[in-house]
Design a protein around this motif. Structure first.
Motif, PDB file in Angstrom:
ATOM      1  N   ARG A 208       0.811  -1.207   0.000  1.00 38.65           N
ATOM      2  CA  ARG A 208       0.000   0.000   0.000  1.00 38.65           C
ATOM      3  C   ARG A 208       0.853   1.270   0.000  1.00 38.65           C
ATOM      4  O   ARG A 208       0.431   2.310  -0.505  1.00 38.65           O
ATOM      5  CB  ARG A 208      -0.932   0.009   1.220  1.00 38.65           C
ATOM      6  CG  ARG A 208      -2.187   0.810   1.010  1.00 38.65           C
ATOM      7  CD  ARG A 208      -2.894   1.137   2.313  1.00 38.65           C
ATOM      8  NE  ARG A 208      -3.129  -0.030   3.152  1.00 38.65           N
ATOM      9  CZ  ARG A 208      -4.265  -0.734   3.152  1.00 38.65           C
ATOM     10  NH1 ARG A 208      -5.238  -0.403   2.346  1.00 38.65           N
ATOM     11  NH2 ARG A 208      -4.398  -1.749   3.974  1.00 38.65           N
ATOM     12  N   SER A 233       1.214  -7.065  -2.161  1.00 39.63           N
ATOM     13  CA  SER A 233       0.449  -7.427  -0.973  1.00 39.63           C
ATOM     14  C   SER A 233      -1.031  -7.471  -1.354  1.00 39.63           C
ATOM     15  O   SER A 233      -1.432  -6.988  -2.409  1.00 39.63           O
ATOM     16  CB  SER A 233       0.654  -6.401   0.138  1.00 39.63           C
ATOM     17  OG  SER A 233      -0.039  -5.210  -0.185  1.00 39.63           O
ATOM     18  N   ARG A 234      -1.816  -8.022  -0.460  1.00 37.34           N
ATOM     19  CA  ARG A 234      -3.249  -8.115  -0.747  1.00 37.34           C
ATOM     20  C   ARG A 234      -3.905  -6.734  -0.792  1.00 37.34           C
ATOM     21  O   ARG A 234      -4.850  -6.530  -1.562  1.00 37.34           O
ATOM     22  CB  ARG A 234      -3.916  -8.967   0.321  1.00 37.34           C
ATOM     23  CG  ARG A 234      -5.422  -8.955   0.207  1.00 37.34           C
ATOM     24  CD  ARG A 234      -6.025 -10.142   0.865  1.00 37.34           C
ATOM     25  NE  ARG A 234      -7.438  -9.940   1.120  1.00 37.34           N
ATOM     26  CZ  ARG A 234      -8.165 -10.782   1.827  1.00 37.34           C
ATOM     27  NH1 ARG A 234      -7.605 -11.851   2.357  1.00 37.34           N
ATOM     28  NH2 ARG A 234      -9.431 -10.560   2.003  1.00 37.34           N
ATOM     29  N   GLN A 247      -0.444 -11.608  -6.089  1.00 34.68           N
ATOM     30  CA  GLN A 247      -0.530 -11.551  -4.623  1.00 34.68           C
ATOM     31  C   GLN A 247       0.339 -12.604  -3.948  1.00 34.68           C
ATOM     32  O   GLN A 247       0.281 -13.786  -4.252  1.00 34.68           O
ATOM     33  CB  GLN A 247      -1.978 -11.719  -4.171  1.00 34.68           C
ATOM     34  CG  GLN A 247      -2.125 -11.579  -2.652  1.00 34.68           C
ATOM     35  CD  GLN A 247      -3.576 -11.651  -2.220  1.00 34.68           C
ATOM     36  OE1 GLN A 247      -4.449 -11.084  -2.857  1.00 34.68           O
ATOM     37  NE2 GLN A 247      -3.829 -12.359  -1.145  1.00 34.68           N
ATOM     38  N   VAL A 248       1.123 -12.136  -2.990  1.00 36.27           N
ATOM     39  CA  VAL A 248       1.956 -13.022  -2.184  1.00 36.27           C
ATOM     40  C   VAL A 248       1.310 -13.123  -0.811  1.00 36.27           C
ATOM     41  O   VAL A 248       0.930 -12.113  -0.232  1.00 36.27           O
ATOM     42  CB  VAL A 248       3.385 -12.455  -2.048  1.00 36.27           C
ATOM     43  CG1 VAL A 248       4.199 -13.261  -1.055  1.00 36.27           C
ATOM     44  CG2 VAL A 248       4.072 -12.416  -3.405  1.00 36.27           C
ATOM     45  N   GLN A 250      -0.904 -15.712   2.333  1.00 37.62           N
ATOM     46  CA  GLN A 250      -1.726 -16.864   2.702  1.00 37.62           C
ATOM     47  C   GLN A 250      -2.789 -17.172   1.657  1.00 37.62           C
ATOM     48  O   GLN A 250      -3.051 -18.323   1.345  1.00 37.62           O
ATOM     49  CB  GLN A 250      -2.403 -16.571   4.033  1.00 37.62           C
ATOM     50  CG  GLN A 250      -3.131 -17.750   4.596  1.00 37.62           C
ATOM     51  CD  GLN A 250      -3.971 -17.347   5.797  1.00 37.62           C
ATOM     52  OE1 GLN A 250      -3.635 -16.401   6.503  1.00 37.62           O
ATOM     53  NE2 GLN A 250      -5.052 -18.032   6.009  1.00 37.62           N
ATOM     54  N   THR A 251      -3.414 -16.125   1.128  1.00 40.23           N
ATOM     55  CA  THR A 251      -4.441 -16.345   0.109  1.00 40.23           C
ATOM     56  C   THR A 251      -3.911 -15.971  -1.268  1.00 40.23           C
ATOM     57  O   THR A 251      -4.678 -15.698  -2.183  1.00 40.23           O
ATOM     58  CB  THR A 251      -5.726 -15.568   0.441  1.00 40.23           C
ATOM     59  OG1 THR A 251      -5.370 -14.253   0.878  1.00 40.23           O
ATOM     60  CG2 THR A 251      -6.499 -16.247   1.543  1.00 40.23           C
ATOM     61  N   SER A 266       3.714  -3.654   5.208  1.00 39.51           N
ATOM     62  CA  SER A 266       3.845  -3.597   6.665  1.00 39.51           C
ATOM     63  C   SER A 266       4.314  -4.916   7.268  1.00 39.51           C
ATOM     64  O   SER A 266       4.865  -4.940   8.359  1.00 39.51           O
ATOM     65  CB  SER A 266       2.510  -3.178   7.284  1.00 39.51           C
ATOM     66  OG  SER A 266       1.504  -4.112   6.961  1.00 39.51           O
ATOM     67  N   GLN A 270      -0.470 -12.563   7.388  1.00 35.34           N
ATOM     68  CA  GLN A 270      -0.931 -13.276   6.186  1.00 35.34           C
ATOM     69  C   GLN A 270       0.013 -13.046   5.011  1.00 35.34           C
ATOM     70  O   GLN A 270       0.108 -13.864   4.108  1.00 35.34           O
ATOM     71  CB  GLN A 270      -2.346 -12.843   5.803  1.00 35.34           C
ATOM     72  CG  GLN A 270      -3.412 -13.192   6.823  1.00 35.34           C
ATOM     73  CD  GLN A 270      -3.606 -12.097   7.852  1.00 35.34           C
ATOM     74  OE1 GLN A 270      -2.879 -11.121   7.899  1.00 35.34           O
ATOM     75  NE2 GLN A 270      -4.612 -12.263   8.700  1.00 35.34           N
ATOM     76  N   HIS A 271       0.672 -11.908   5.013  1.00 37.56           N
ATOM     77  CA  HIS A 271       1.671 -11.679   3.964  1.00 37.56           C
ATOM     78  C   HIS A 271       2.898 -12.564   4.219  1.00 37.56           C
ATOM     79  O   HIS A 271       3.424 -13.194   3.297  1.00 37.56           O
ATOM     80  CB  HIS A 271       2.065 -10.208   3.888  1.00 37.56           C
ATOM     81  CG  HIS A 271       2.929  -9.896   2.707  1.00 37.56           C
ATOM     82  ND1 HIS A 271       2.423  -9.784   1.428  1.00 37.56           N
ATOM     83  CD2 HIS A 271       4.285  -9.742   2.575  1.00 37.56           C
ATOM     84  CE1 HIS A 271       3.425  -9.560   0.577  1.00 37.56           C
ATOM     85  NE2 HIS A 271       4.556  -9.528   1.254  1.00 37.56           N
ATOM     86  N   ASN A 285      10.787   0.563   4.146  1.00 39.82           N
ATOM     87  CA  ASN A 285       9.558   1.084   4.728  1.00 39.82           C
ATOM     88  C   ASN A 285       9.892   2.362   5.474  1.00 39.82           C
ATOM     89  O   ASN A 285      10.964   2.468   6.066  1.00 39.82           O
ATOM     90  CB  ASN A 285       8.962   0.043   5.690  1.00 39.82           C
ATOM     91  CG  ASN A 285       7.504   0.324   6.014  1.00 39.82           C
ATOM     92  OD1 ASN A 285       7.166   1.392   6.519  1.00 39.82           O
ATOM     93  ND2 ASN A 285       6.644  -0.637   5.724  1.00 39.82           N
ATOM     94  N   ASP A 303      11.756   6.556   2.528  1.00 38.91           N
ATOM     95  CA  ASP A 303      10.650   6.722   1.587  1.00 38.91           C
ATOM     96  C   ASP A 303      10.941   5.897   0.338  1.00 38.91           C
ATOM     97  O   ASP A 303      11.966   6.091  -0.322  1.00 38.91           O
ATOM     98  CB  ASP A 303      10.540   8.217   1.239  1.00 38.91           C
ATOM     99  CG  ASP A 303       9.335   8.526   0.371  1.00 38.91           C
ATOM    100  OD1 ASP A 303       8.753   7.573  -0.204  1.00 38.91           O
ATOM    101  OD2 ASP A 303       8.981   9.705   0.278  1.00 38.91           O
ATOM    102  N   LEU A 304      10.048   4.995   0.031  1.00 32.14           N
ATOM    103  CA  LEU A 304      10.310   4.097  -1.105  1.00 32.14           C
ATOM    104  C   LEU A 304      10.424   4.853  -2.422  1.00 32.14           C
ATOM    105  O   LEU A 304      11.068   4.391  -3.358  1.00 32.14           O
ATOM    106  CB  LEU A 304       9.258   2.984  -1.178  1.00 32.14           C
ATOM    107  CG  LEU A 304       7.833   3.292  -1.613  1.00 32.14           C
ATOM    108  CD1 LEU A 304       7.661   3.235  -3.126  1.00 32.14           C
ATOM    109  CD2 LEU A 304       6.891   2.294  -0.973  1.00 32.14           C
TER     110      LEU A 304
END
Ligand SMILES: Cc1cc2nc3c(=O)[nH]c(=O)nc-3n(C[C@H](O)[C@H](O)[C@H](O)COP(=O)(O)OP(=O)(O)OC[C@H]3O[C@@H](n4cnc5c(N)ncnc54)[C@H](O)[C@@H]3O)c2cc1C
Ligand SMILES: Nc1ncnc2c1ncn2[C@@H]1O[C@H](COP(=O)(O)O)[C@@H](O)[C@H]1O
Lengths: 320, 258
Positions: A208, A233-234, A247-248, A250-251, A266, A270-271, A285, A303-304
């Motif tokens: 995000r 990320s999701r 998407q990387v 759990q899901t 972050s 789940q990530h 980050n 800052d990315l």
């Protein structure tokens, strides 16, 4: 008696086929059994050399145009019958999308247990597979008693390490008669040259923190510089910035690269489920308290929008 | 049209998992249980088919009595009935045994379509539905992100690494569902009430002609451990230019990974 490795192909032999062969060689040596392989595909011609150094005695090659793409109806009986013919005690496959479907189906036909998506397997009087459970929060040793013991290995978790040795003997086999119930209507493959996420040696993922789809090129640019596949990320997938296939977690996809670079992510649990078996984790980050720093090897607090382009440039410089 | 949905009750993976003192299992006290997320998508897909053209949906679970709660949730979403394959607490059943029992339960129902999750998020076994299909000699496809039914056939998009296959399967068939396919609904309160009255049958392994011995787990967890915690956790400081230089040096010269 034999250890049997399933050589996955997508036109060419896949890198995970050689990883499986490497693991199978060590298991066969420890168990004192010969190692044999099954190839199912259009043609192995010209690729035999790649199979040197894995101690494979013989490759049973089922070559036919109609076998170029995976199908349960065609592949499952072939593997089942070879396993019986050779009296296989161990079968090693790859935990790719199609490899998992094949292994599960063969295990059912042979009436045996299977450790799917293992990150390692070894012989200790029997087959012991290492396998993450509960979204990778615990790591289990699974001892498989049924014979043949079956394991599918997560891509990138074992190194393909050929030793000196000859290419295996290839025994061409006629394609057995099968009635194909399911019909492959269409295939859509990734654009050539793009590194596939689950098999990539380096993955650069954005979260995000990237701020919006208009900034996604920052992630793609860094990935290109590093020769990496792009992940997400999701949060980013749900916001519709990128396709779900990236998407990387759990899901999403589970990746195990040599280097995982998390940018503006972050580090939610789940990530982590999708990337915690990466060999080296790099985090970028702006929040020094972000969870991702607790599980990274190297972190840059910043800052990315500044760090990612600078990192891309530095990588290009040292690689030039 | 009759659809069987296979649903597993699993611990929420957001929970904390502690390795038990025997180092062979995890501490289950205090874990919250949910329907495995992919199974929720499978249930939603069945209900969408029902809404589009009518279908009877039977939800099938194998586990202890507490599975009933999970099954009621799916009935509140819209499933018509439930069949619980009840197994004694403490009996460790392997994927082969689970699949044999579920296959027997599915066979009794003789559905046109079996939907399941692509994997259950507790042990990520990723194999039970494929086994059910093979045991019943049914065509099957895994990790499906799009499903269409017409003329006694299912047309599915099956995700593979970096692409997809579009496959046509004659019904009856078994299909495992991937996340992107739909957004599962939240059951509404009146439907939760109604679901309590829907039929939920319980069958035992013996009812299905299986002995405890036949389903015995032959893939025993002999050790569990926490995953690696030996990360370096090294924050590379300095201004951006210095930091990226140092990280590239570390990756290239120290780790030899770049
Ligand atoms: C059942 C379930 C399954 C899930 N499955 C997954 C899954 O598979 N994969 C997954 O990823 N998540 C999954 N999630 C969601 C997960 O819980 C998190 O919500 C998600 O991972 C957060 O994504 P993120 O890190 O990109 O966003 P955030 O948590 O919002 O983090 C953004 C980060 O970016 C940083 N940042 C912001 N701006 C900048 C900048 N300019 N420069 C540098 N850093 C910046 C912030 O400090 C922050 O740390 C799942 C959740 C549930 C409940
Ligand atoms: N005990 C069970 N009861 C009902 N369905 C199950 C059970 N175990 C597995 N399944 C189904 O099979 C899918 C894949 O599970 P697994 O092979 O265990 O990863 C799940 O998402 C369920 O749909």
């Amino acid at each position: 008696m034999s250890v049997l490795v399933l050589l996955e192909q997508r036109g060419e032999l896949k890198p995970c086929a050689l990883e499986a062969a490497s693991a199978a060689r060590d298991i066969a040596a420890a168990a004192g059994m010969p190692l044999n392989a099954v190839y199912i595909g259009q043609s192995l011609e010209g690729q035999e050399g790649k199979l040197a150094g894995y101690g494979i005695a013989k490759v049973y090659a089922y070559e036919h145009a109609s076998l170029s793409h995976y199908s349960n109806d065609a592949y499952v009986p072939i593997v089942r019958d070879v396993a019986r013919e050779l009296d296989a005690k161990v079968i090693i496959g790859s935990a790719t999308a199609l490899g998992k479907e094949l292994c599960a189906s063969v295990a059912a036909r042979l009436g045996v247990e299977l450790a799917q998506d293992a990150i390692g397997a070894a012989w200790a009087g029997g087959l012991v597979a290492k396998k993450p459970l509960y979204a990778g929060k615990v790591l289990a040793d699974v001892t498989i008693q049924s014979v043949p013991a079956m394991v599918s290995l997560r891509p990138n978790s074992v190194q393909a390490a050929p030793q000196d040795g000859p290419a295996p003997e290839i025994e061409k086999r006629a394609m057995p008669e099968v009635s194909l119930r399911s019909v492959l209507k269409e295939t859509a493959e990734a654009t050539a040259g793009k590194v596939e996420l689950t098999e990539a040696k380096i993955v650069v993922s954005g979260g995000r923190g990237v701020g919006g789809p208009e900034n996604w090129h920052i992630i793609e640019n860094l990935a290109e510089a590093m020769g990496a596949a792009v992940g997400a990320s999701r949060a980013v997938v749900d916001a519709g910035w990128v396709h779900h296939a990236l998407q990387v977690g759990q899901t999403g996809k589970v990746v195990s690269p040599d280097i995982y670079v998390a940018c503006g992510i972050s580090g939610a649990i789940q990530h982590q489920a999708g990337m915690r078996t990466s060999k080296i984790i790099v985090a970028i980050n702006k929040d020094p308290n972000a969870n991702i720093f607790k599980l990274c090897d190297y972190g840059i607090v910043g800052d990315l929008f500044e760090v990612c382009p600078a990192l891309a440039e530095e990588v290009r410089k040292v690689r030039a | 049209m009759k659809i069987a949905v296979l649903v597993k009750r699993v611990p929420d993976t957001a929970s904390v998992f502690k390795v038990a003192p025997d180092e062979k299992s995890v501490v289950t006290d205090g874990l919250k249980y949910i329907i495995s997320p992919y199974d929720e998508h499978a249930a939603e897909e069945a209900i969408k088919i029902q809404e589009a053209g009518g279908a009877e949906i039977v939800v099938i679970s194998l586990g202890g009595d507490d599975c009933q709660e999970t099954m009621r949730t799916v009935m509140a979403m819209g499933a018509d009935r439930g069949v619980l394959v009840s197994v004694p607490a403490g009996l460790s059943i392997g994927a082969h045994g689970v699949a044999q029992a579920l296959a027997a339960a599915v066979k009794r129902e003789a559905p046109d379509l079996v939907l399941a999750g692509k994997q259950a998020v507790d042990d990520d076994a990723s194999q039970v539905p494929e086994r059910v299909a093979e045991l019943l000699d049914l065509p099957h496809a895994s990790v499906v992100s799009k499903l269409e039914l017409a003329d006694g056939k299912a047309l599915v998009d099956r995700e593979i690494e970096g692409g997809k296959y579009r496959i046509e399967l004659p019904l009856p068939a078994v299909v495992t569902i991937e996340k992107g396919i739909n957004t599962p609904r939240y059951p509404k309160l009146p439907n939760i009430m109604k679901a309590k009255k829907k039929p939920l049958d319980t069958v035992t392994l013996e009812d299905l002609g299986l002995s405890a011995d036949a389903v015995k787990n032959q893939a025993e967890v002999t050790k569990v451990a926490s995953p690696r915690t030996d990360r370096r956790n090294q924050i590379v400081g300095g201004d951006t230019a210095d930091a990226v230089k140092e990280v590239v040096r570390l990756l290239r010269d120290e780790e030899k990974a770049l």
